[in-house]
Design a protein around this motif. Structure first.
Motif, PDB file in Angstrom:
ATOM      1  N   GLU A   1       7.900   5.343   6.545  1.00 30.35           N
ATOM      2  CA  GLU A   1       6.454   5.107   6.612  1.00 30.35           C
ATOM      3  C   GLU A   1       6.166   3.605   6.643  1.00 30.35           C
ATOM      4  O   GLU A   1       5.308   3.138   7.376  1.00 30.35           O
ATOM      5  CB  GLU A   1       5.802   5.769   5.391  1.00 30.35           C
ATOM      6  CG  GLU A   1       4.314   5.967   5.515  1.00 30.35           C
ATOM      7  CD  GLU A   1       3.735   6.742   4.332  1.00 30.35           C
ATOM      8  OE1 GLU A   1       4.429   7.640   3.778  1.00 30.35           O
ATOM      9  OE2 GLU A   1       2.591   6.438   3.940  1.00 30.35           O
TER      10      GLU A   1
ATOM     11  N   ASP B   1      11.109  16.911   7.818  1.00 26.28           N
ATOM     12  CA  ASP B   1       9.773  16.756   8.405  1.00 26.28           C
ATOM     13  C   ASP B   1       9.604  15.456   9.198  1.00 26.28           C
ATOM     14  O   ASP B   1       8.628  15.305   9.935  1.00 26.28           O
ATOM     15  CB  ASP B   1       8.693  16.787   7.311  1.00 26.28           C
ATOM     16  CG  ASP B   1       8.451  18.214   6.819  1.00 26.28           C
ATOM     17  OD1 ASP B   1       8.932  19.153   7.497  1.00 26.28           O
ATOM     18  OD2 ASP B   1       7.789  18.372   5.784  1.00 26.28           O
TER      19      ASP B   1
ATOM     20  N   HIS C   1      16.274  14.307  -5.717  1.00 26.57           N
ATOM     21  CA  HIS C   1      15.181  14.227  -4.743  1.00 26.57           C
ATOM     22  C   HIS C   1      14.694  12.800  -4.542  1.00 26.57           C
ATOM     23  O   HIS C   1      14.121  12.476  -3.510  1.00 26.57           O
ATOM     24  CB  HIS C   1      14.035  15.181  -5.099  1.00 26.57           C
ATOM     25  CG  HIS C   1      13.417  14.936  -6.431  1.00 26.57           C
ATOM     26  ND1 HIS C   1      12.534  13.910  -6.662  1.00 26.57           N
ATOM     27  CD2 HIS C   1      13.567  15.577  -7.623  1.00 26.57           C
ATOM     28  CE1 HIS C   1      12.166  13.940  -7.929  1.00 26.57           C
ATOM     29  NE2 HIS C   1      12.775  14.927  -8.540  1.00 26.57           N
ATOM     30  N   PHE C   2      14.964  11.912  -5.502  1.00 28.78           N
ATOM     31  CA  PHE C   2      14.600  10.498  -5.292  1.00 28.78           C
ATOM     32  C   PHE C   2      15.416   9.894  -4.133  1.00 28.78           C
ATOM     33  O   PHE C   2      14.932   8.992  -3.451  1.00 28.78           O
ATOM     34  CB  PHE C   2      14.822   9.678  -6.566  1.00 28.78           C
ATOM     35  CG  PHE C   2      13.766   9.892  -7.613  1.00 28.78           C
ATOM     36  CD1 PHE C   2      12.440   9.570  -7.352  1.00 28.78           C
ATOM     37  CD2 PHE C   2      14.089  10.404  -8.861  1.00 28.78           C
ATOM     38  CE1 PHE C   2      11.453   9.755  -8.323  1.00 28.78           C
ATOM     39  CE2 PHE C   2      13.115  10.598  -9.838  1.00 28.78           C
ATOM     40  CZ  PHE C   2      11.795  10.279  -9.570  1.00 28.78           C
TER      41      PHE C   2
ATOM     42  N   GLU D   1       2.785   1.600  -3.407  1.00 24.48           N
ATOM     43  CA  GLU D   1       1.893   2.022  -4.492  1.00 24.48           C
ATOM     44  C   GLU D   1       1.422   3.457  -4.291  1.00 24.48           C
ATOM     45  O   GLU D   1       1.193   4.172  -5.264  1.00 24.48           O
ATOM     46  CB  GLU D   1       0.702   1.065  -4.616  1.00 24.48           C
ATOM     47  CG  GLU D   1       1.147  -0.317  -5.095  1.00 24.48           C
ATOM     48  CD  GLU D   1       0.007  -1.269  -5.418  1.00 24.48           C
ATOM     49  OE1 GLU D   1      -1.160  -0.938  -5.117  1.00 24.48           O
ATOM     50  OE2 GLU D   1       0.289  -2.343  -5.980  1.00 24.48           O
ATOM     51  N   SER D   2       1.294   3.863  -3.035  1.00 22.19           N
ATOM     52  CA  SER D   2       0.823   5.225  -2.798  1.00 22.19           C
ATOM     53  C   SER D   2       1.832   6.247  -3.335  1.00 22.19           C
ATOM     54  O   SER D   2       1.480   7.392  -3.580  1.00 22.19           O
ATOM     55  CB  SER D   2       0.545   5.459  -1.313  1.00 22.19           C
ATOM     56  OG  SER D   2       1.740   5.696  -0.600  1.00 22.19           O
ATOM     57  N   TYR D   3       3.085   5.823  -3.508  1.00 21.57           N
ATOM     58  CA  TYR D   3       4.086   6.706  -4.115  1.00 21.57           C
ATOM     59  C   TYR D   3       4.252   6.435  -5.617  1.00 21.57           C
ATOM     60  O   TYR D   3       5.174   6.934  -6.241  1.00 21.57           O
ATOM     61  CB  TYR D   3       5.439   6.555  -3.395  1.00 21.57           C
ATOM     62  CG  TYR D   3       5.462   7.235  -2.041  1.00 21.57           C
ATOM     63  CD1 TYR D   3       5.965   8.521  -1.898  1.00 21.57           C
ATOM     64  CD2 TYR D   3       4.943   6.603  -0.912  1.00 21.57           C
ATOM     65  CE1 TYR D   3       5.968   9.159  -0.659  1.00 21.57           C
ATOM     66  CE2 TYR D   3       4.936   7.234   0.338  1.00 21.57           C
ATOM     67  CZ  TYR D   3       5.451   8.517   0.446  1.00 21.57           C
ATOM     68  OH  TYR D   3       5.443   9.144   1.664  1.00 21.57           O
ATOM     69  N   GLY D   4       3.380   5.609  -6.171  1.00 27.13           N
ATOM     70  CA  GLY D   4       3.386   5.403  -7.616  1.00 27.13           C
ATOM     71  C   GLY D   4       4.358   4.345  -8.116  1.00 27.13           C
ATOM     72  O   GLY D   4       4.624   4.278  -9.313  1.00 27.13           O
TER      73      GLY D   4
ATOM     74  N   GLU E   1      13.375  10.579  -1.262  1.00 22.92           N
ATOM     75  CA  GLU E   1      12.073   9.892  -1.247  1.00 22.92           C
ATOM     76  C   GLU E   1      12.213   8.465  -0.685  1.00 22.92           C
ATOM     77  O   GLU E   1      11.344   7.988   0.037  1.00 22.92           O
ATOM     78  CB  GLU E   1      11.489   9.851  -2.671  1.00 22.92           C
ATOM     79  CG  GLU E   1      10.012   9.468  -2.694  1.00 22.92           C
ATOM     80  CD  GLU E   1       9.383   9.519  -4.088  1.00 22.92           C
ATOM     81  OE1 GLU E   1       9.937   8.882  -5.009  1.00 22.92           O
ATOM     82  OE2 GLU E   1       8.343  10.183  -4.252  1.00 22.92           O
TER      83      GLU E   1
ATOM     84  N   ARG F   1       0.842  -1.201   0.000  1.00 20.73           N
ATOM     85  CA  ARG F   1       0.000   0.000   0.000  1.00 20.73           C
ATOM     86  C   ARG F   1       0.881   1.256   0.000  1.00 20.73           C
ATOM     87  O   ARG F   1       0.648   2.192  -0.767  1.00 20.73           O
ATOM     88  CB  ARG F   1      -0.912  -0.032   1.230  1.00 20.73           C
ATOM     89  CG  ARG F   1      -2.167   0.800   1.098  1.00 20.73           C
ATOM     90  CD  ARG F   1      -3.064   0.632   2.325  1.00 20.73           C
ATOM     91  NE  ARG F   1      -3.512  -0.743   2.527  1.00 20.73           N
ATOM     92  CZ  ARG F   1      -3.404  -1.429   3.668  1.00 20.73           C
ATOM     93  NH1 ARG F   1      -2.849  -0.881   4.733  1.00 20.73           N
ATOM     94  NH2 ARG F   1      -3.826  -2.673   3.747  1.00 20.73           N
TER      95      ARG F   1
END
Lengths: 466, 466
Positions: free
Chosen positions: A161, A289, A150-151, A41-44, A154, A38
């Protein structure tokens, strides 16, 4: 086939290194996979799967592999038949990804963001007590010629998470450590260490600073450089400076920049070092963050020296860093150079799923109360009512609930006991007069209800697949 | 490692028999697995997974196996080290289930209802063009000593729901065929055929009635029985009667009972035949709610003669029965007798997942428009706005949407083109003034929206994992 002669029994033993779980543990394992998928996939990220095997020559295209490989062979192989290429089980998901990208290059859209959650195999000696078959969960992003920085930020954000959302990991304190290979490589370059075997010796020693301490590192380096043409005293001054820097973590880019500025013997304007610092600080800034302590810069980190070229990651249990990394990866310049004449830089990170999961199981940190995915056990009051009761089951199933009908018209206490043994949280009574009652097995409370409108009380949702 | 010399390229070939899919196909494969799992769990089946390997002796505990087995071996094996048992990749999920149930007998709750969706391996010759690695999806229910007959009806009902709900299978007409082994076995017994090799010859011939026709069957039987001590004429009268019965399907229990009553030479009061008819009719009656033609009784069906003892199933494409069965199984008396001294009857059914999926892919019946699980591509208007735009991404992700942020601040048309190439259905603009717009890529319509309240338009839900 049944005969009166005594049956021949072959009592199977568990096969060492090949984990297998009881249903109640497997149910949590599925929740882990669902959660990881989940988030990915939420990050594509798209899913791919590759075969369990590759040609042995593909696995070894980059040169001899230090991982133990399992080859497969047909039991009844025709010894004269040489038509078959030699096949072996993959030992990671990176070599298959490289082969996949090379082979499907024209069909893929770049940057290619994929995740992969499959079993891998290592032909370890059984007595070592290590897993010989285990799941890995990888994400990688592959670009053509270039890939934005930036990857690199990520990747750890996604994994943060992932790891903090795994059922049972709620109270684990983990920390992701980030470094940039360019700082270490540039630094060694800047003090004249260009020899490959010497680089390996020094970086291995740096890698052990956390375990053995700084003094052991200096003693070791003293011994090493005395045997070389280097001015040992001068090298040691530099290495002490780097050792001091590398022996502590940095919570953010500012802390790291301050420390680098204060270090007298590190030439931060050396182009490779400078780029490394800029990249690492940019990644740390992008991760600002995340909660305090989630991510630190750790210049002592050494991972896959031949492979990673920029950002590197690892993840440890704060209270048990000696357990080693549970999630690691980094940036590489060239994914598939062995298979295709393209320049494909990438960045990836991988959770050693089975090792982490098995630890949580061993430490009894996962909830093993459910031996069944069923939310509801439907009580069977009389065999002739089975068809009618099945209609209630179908209404509840169509509404997304998992429903088991009890298999025989036994006494109610037997049916309740069965639900309790299987960990099914609700028992449902579809009465002959068309009314319905549902019993909450943990509170014991029994209430009137209706199959068209009943909902799972709060707190049960996290058990759901869907 | 980078040098100026030209790179050595090892161009990999696809390995025959080991399927691998592009991301857009894999995405549908995942929808298939999700759907199958959802249905299995809705009936209360728990998941288990077993290792990919078993000890070779476990695989062969029942005797020599006719399936081709792959053994695995460490590449750098110490030839003198005999401590390791010989390991082989499993060729189905039934042997591993039997071993699992025997090994964990005291930990499981019976009836044990489990599903298993794993890869299995067959060491087929590569030139045969068959899969050597493929997924199977199995459900089985195992009882101790007894297992109620209603489970025999639950199996095909579940698989009907499974197969008809698979994305891409909407227009396929399939039919499940059911028989009961006791009718055929009892019938052969009743006419004096008790010899094992003769039973095999006759049942194999019955199995071919559909393919070769009744006349070929009679000719064949005539030849066979002329070589025996049987009165060929008399046997042929019986076999003609059975052949006539077996050559057509029966839509329900009444049709079957009528036909059996009309057949003059079948002794329906023979105890084994009688039980077989009763069981088969009970199963058909329980399935009466399925659509017309979904299920038929087919007395000519012969599957795994040594193994199944009662109900048997197979499933064919109505327009292409010659393709063979896509979902088969049956009732067995004794699951794990080779591994444990318990009597464990069961009933199970299995979808040959990869073979069915590959057929639908080949026939272009699945939707391959999405190369990414992302619902939304977030447009990147300026690199310095990345952090701000990421906040919109996180709001949408927290609400369950899959969101990819475009990787660079390129021109809008480039970003739209990327979404279109990846098949991402919505493109989102998080404007600098805090307003939001979303573009539906298939209609071209662009509307004002809000990340806290936007919902997927109808028709997109079936793409979802969750």
């Amino acid at each position: 086939m049944s005969t009166d002669t005594k049956k021949q029994i072959y009592k199977p033993r568990p096969v060492t290194g090949f984990p297998e779980w009881l249903p109640e543990v497997r149910l949590v394992e599925q929740q882990w996979f669902d959660h990881i998928r989940r988030v990915f996939e939420s990050y594509g990220f798209c899913s791919i799967e590759t075969p369990s095997v590759e040609e042995l020559d593909v696995l070894r295209a980059k040169g001899e592999v230090d991982k133990e490989i399992y080859v497969i062979e047909r039991l009844h192989k025709d010894e004269n038949d040489k038509s078959d290429a030699r096949l072996a089980l993959h030992f990671d998901q990176t070599v298959p990804l490289a082969r996949y990208v090379a082979q499907n290059f024209n069909e893929l859209v770049f940057p290619f963001k994929r995740y992969q959650m499959q079993r891998v195999w290592r032909g370890e000696r059984p007595q070592a007590g290590r897993f010989r078959e285990f799941y890995q969960c990888d994400i990688d992003v592959i670009g053509i010629d270039t890939l934005p920085l930036h990857f690199d930020a990520e990747m750890p954000a996604i994994m943060w998470e992932v790891m903090n959302g795994l059922p049972g990991m709620e109270n684990e304190k983990i920390q992701m450590r980030i470094s940039n290979r360019k700082i270490l490589i540039g630094y060694l370059e800047s003090i004249g260490i260009n020899d490959k075997s010497l680089i390996t010796i020094v970086t291995n020693a740096i890698d052990k600073i956390e375990k053995n301490g700084l003094e052991a590192f200096y003693t070791n380096m003293h011994q090493v450089f005395e045997e070389t043409a280097f001015d040992t005293q001068e090298i040691l001054i530099h290495l002490r400076d780097f050792g001091t820097l590398a022996a502590r973590p940095y919570n953010n880019a500012d802390e790291l920049r301050d420390a680098l500025e204060r270090s007298r013997h590190i030439n931060t304007s050396h182009p490779t070092i400078k780029t490394g610092i800029e990249e690492l600080c940019a990644v740390l800034d992008s991760l600002a963050d995340l909660p305090d302590g989630a991510v630190v810069a750790d210049l002592a980190m050494v991972r896959g020296l031949d492979y990673y070229t920029g950002t590197v990651y690892e993840t440890v249990f704060v209270d048990d860093p000696g357990y080693g990394s549970i999630c690691s990866g980094g940036r590489y310049d060239d994914l598939a150079g062995s298979y295709i004449n393209k320049n494909l830089p990438g960045v990836g990170i991988s959770v050693g799923f089975s090792r982490l999961f098995a630890r949580m199981v061993d430490q009894k940190k996962i909830d093993v109360s459910r031996k069944s995915p069923a939310h509801i056990l439907l009580v069977m009051t009389a065999e002739e009512r089975r068809g009618e009761i099945a209609k209630t089951a179908q209404i509840l199933r169509a509404r997304g609930f998992n429903v088991e009908m009890y298999h025989a018209a036994k006494k109610i206490p037997d049916q309740l006991k069965y639900a309790s043994r299987k960990g099914i949280p609700f028992v449902w009574f579809a009465e002959e007069d068309g009314t319905h009652q549902v019993k909450n097995m943990s509170s014991g409370e029994q209430t009137k209800t209706d199959p068209q409108s009943w909902v799972l009380p709060e707190g049960y949702a996290r058990h759901e697949a869907a």
